[in-house]
Design a protein around this motif. Structure first.
Motif, PDB file in Angstrom:
ATOM      1  N   SER A  57      -6.183 -68.257   5.698  1.00 55.46           N
ATOM      2  CA  SER A  57      -5.801 -69.639   5.396  1.00 55.46           C
ATOM      3  C   SER A  57      -4.439 -69.717   4.697  1.00 55.46           C
ATOM      4  O   SER A  57      -4.327 -69.505   3.493  1.00 55.46           O
ATOM      5  CB  SER A  57      -6.863 -70.299   4.511  1.00 55.46           C
ATOM      6  OG  SER A  57      -6.456 -71.614   4.148  1.00 55.46           O
ATOM      7  N   ASN A  88     -10.458 -69.292   6.034  1.00 58.68           N
ATOM      8  CA  ASN A  88     -10.321 -70.712   6.359  1.00 58.68           C
ATOM      9  C   ASN A  88     -11.510 -71.472   5.772  1.00 58.68           C
ATOM     10  O   ASN A  88     -12.655 -71.061   5.940  1.00 58.68           O
ATOM     11  CB  ASN A  88     -10.279 -70.915   7.876  1.00 58.68           C
ATOM     12  CG  ASN A  88      -8.951 -70.490   8.467  1.00 58.68           C
ATOM     13  OD1 ASN A  88      -7.896 -70.760   7.904  1.00 58.68           O
ATOM     14  ND2 ASN A  88      -8.991 -69.821   9.609  1.00 58.68           N
ATOM     15  N   ALA A  98     -13.161 -77.833   2.531  1.00 57.36           N
ATOM     16  CA  ALA A  98     -11.969 -78.619   2.859  1.00 57.36           C
ATOM     17  C   ALA A  98     -12.014 -79.979   2.176  1.00 57.36           C
ATOM     18  O   ALA A  98     -11.009 -80.453   1.618  1.00 57.36           O
ATOM     19  CB  ALA A  98     -11.852 -78.787   4.370  1.00 57.36           C
ATOM     20  N   LEU A 107      -9.961 -85.835   8.001  1.00 57.92           N
ATOM     21  CA  LEU A 107     -10.064 -84.502   8.602  1.00 57.92           C
ATOM     22  C   LEU A 107     -10.391 -84.580  10.095  1.00 57.92           C
ATOM     23  O   LEU A 107      -9.864 -83.805  10.901  1.00 57.92           O
ATOM     24  CB  LEU A 107     -11.136 -83.678   7.881  1.00 57.92           C
ATOM     25  CG  LEU A 107     -10.735 -83.036   6.553  1.00 57.92           C
ATOM     26  CD1 LEU A 107     -11.972 -82.560   5.801  1.00 57.92           C
ATOM     27  CD2 LEU A 107      -9.774 -81.865   6.790  1.00 57.92           C
ATOM     28  N   ILE A 127      -6.800 -78.793   7.547  1.00 60.13           N
ATOM     29  CA  ILE A 127      -6.701 -79.185   6.141  1.00 60.13           C
ATOM     30  C   ILE A 127      -5.242 -79.325   5.695  1.00 60.13           C
ATOM     31  O   ILE A 127      -4.909 -80.178   4.866  1.00 60.13           O
ATOM     32  CB  ILE A 127      -7.467 -78.184   5.243  1.00 60.13           C
ATOM     33  CG1 ILE A 127      -7.493 -78.682   3.789  1.00 60.13           C
ATOM     34  CG2 ILE A 127      -6.883 -76.793   5.328  1.00 60.13           C
ATOM     35  CD1 ILE A 127      -8.392 -77.865   2.890  1.00 60.13           C
TER      36      ILE A 127
END
Length: 322
Positions: free
Chosen positions: A25, A131, A137, A161, A168
């Protein structure tokens, strides 16, 4: 360690002063790099890989701060910094606890940093970020909104989202748009102010192309919503021109300055994103890409041609040149 362990150290005020952040991420790597180095009056120095110089990095950590505060060194890179360099920079932090060093590694080879003993008996914290799932998120975006004094509930964040297909990073970039409202944000506000990936969003298409990712669904959405093929080509050319300006400026000055490069003070996340992307390509590659795009634009402006076919062929050739 993982994100949850790092969060506990932050909560308990038991952090080290040197960090290696890596994983899947990029958003979380960026988020925690900022969180760990957001110290008022500190003397901060950020290097992107092509501008990284070990001697000057070492000198920054070894010298006394000009303002009597802390020295912060940040290295952002998709390529690995030599392990011996990291060991020495971390050692400077071991000897001087006023120093802070963050190595944000965006590459995919995690083996070197995944081992708990990667940095021997030092206190350096090596943190892998996966992630985030949907709940993570939503929580991260709610924190960002709270920090920016934006009143938005989890239901509306979920809607945001969904518009961005769970991305994100894209969703977090939209939070600033809602600061104009001195009230709770609704899903209608999101629909009015946010262009999702299903709508015309050429910048996101371009970033997918330049990162050599699958772009076909985004291109289809853009063309289906009435965007002209020539406009797409000229937008790619304009974006690459900006990246080349960033590349030249960073090579000469060591760090980007949006006001001098673009003529206006762009948001930090935009500057960081373009700076990181710009240094991935050599000047010769920029030349070849501009040459290809100008030739394609000229072909499209000729009569009786299939502009969609030329556009698709051009994008495929762009990715082959990268």
């Amino acid at each position: 360690m993982y994100k949850s362990e790092l969060d506990k150290h932050i909560q308990n005020n038991s952090l080290s002063n040197s960090f290696v952040l890596f994983g899947e991420s990029s958003f979380l790597i960026d988020m925690y790099t900022k969180k760990l180095t957001d110290i008022q009056d500190a003397s901060a120095l950020t290097y992107y890989y092509d501008e990284y110089d070990f001697n000057s990095a070492k000198a920054h950590l070894s010298q006394a701060s000009l303002f009597g505060g802390q020295n912060i060194l940040i290295i952002k890179s998709e390529k690995k910094v030599p392990k011996k360099d990291l060991d020495i920079l971390i050692d400077y932090c071991e000897k001087n606890k006023d120093n802070i060093f963050v190595y944000a590694y965006y590459g995919s080879d995690h083996k070197t940093y995944n081992n708990k003993n990667s940095f021997g008996k030092t206190t350096a914290m090596s943190v892998r970020f996966f992630n985030p799932n949907q709940n993570e998120a939503i929580f991260a975006l709610s924190q960002i909104a709270r920090d920016k004094h934006v009143n938005i509930d989890n239901y509306t964040i979920t809607h945001l989202l969904e518009i961005h297909h769970g991305d994100i990073a894209l969703s977090s970039n939209e939070i600033d748009k809602f600061r104009v409202y001195d009230r709770a944000i609704t899903t209608k506000d999101v629909d009015n102010l946010v262009f999702g990936l299903a709508l015309v969003n050429i910048d996101e298409l371009i970033k997918k192309i330049l990162n050599k990712k699958d772009f076909k669904s985004e291109l289809e959405n853009i063309l289906e919503h009435g965007e002209d093929e020539i406009r797409v080509v000229t937008a790619i050319t304009s974006y690459l021109t900006q990246l080349y300006m960033f590349n030249i400026y960073i090579r000469v000055n060591g760090a980007p300055n949006a006001l001098e490069i673009l003529g206006y003070p762009a948001p930090k996340f935009v500057v960081d994103e373009k700076a990181t992307l710009s240094i991935k390509f050599k000047p010769s590659t920029y030349y070849k890409l501009h040459e290809l795009l100008l030739e394609s634009e000229l072909k499209m402006k000729s009569s009786h041609v299939d502009k969609s076919a030329i556009l698709l062929s051009t994008i495929i050739r762009i990715q082959q040149l990268l």
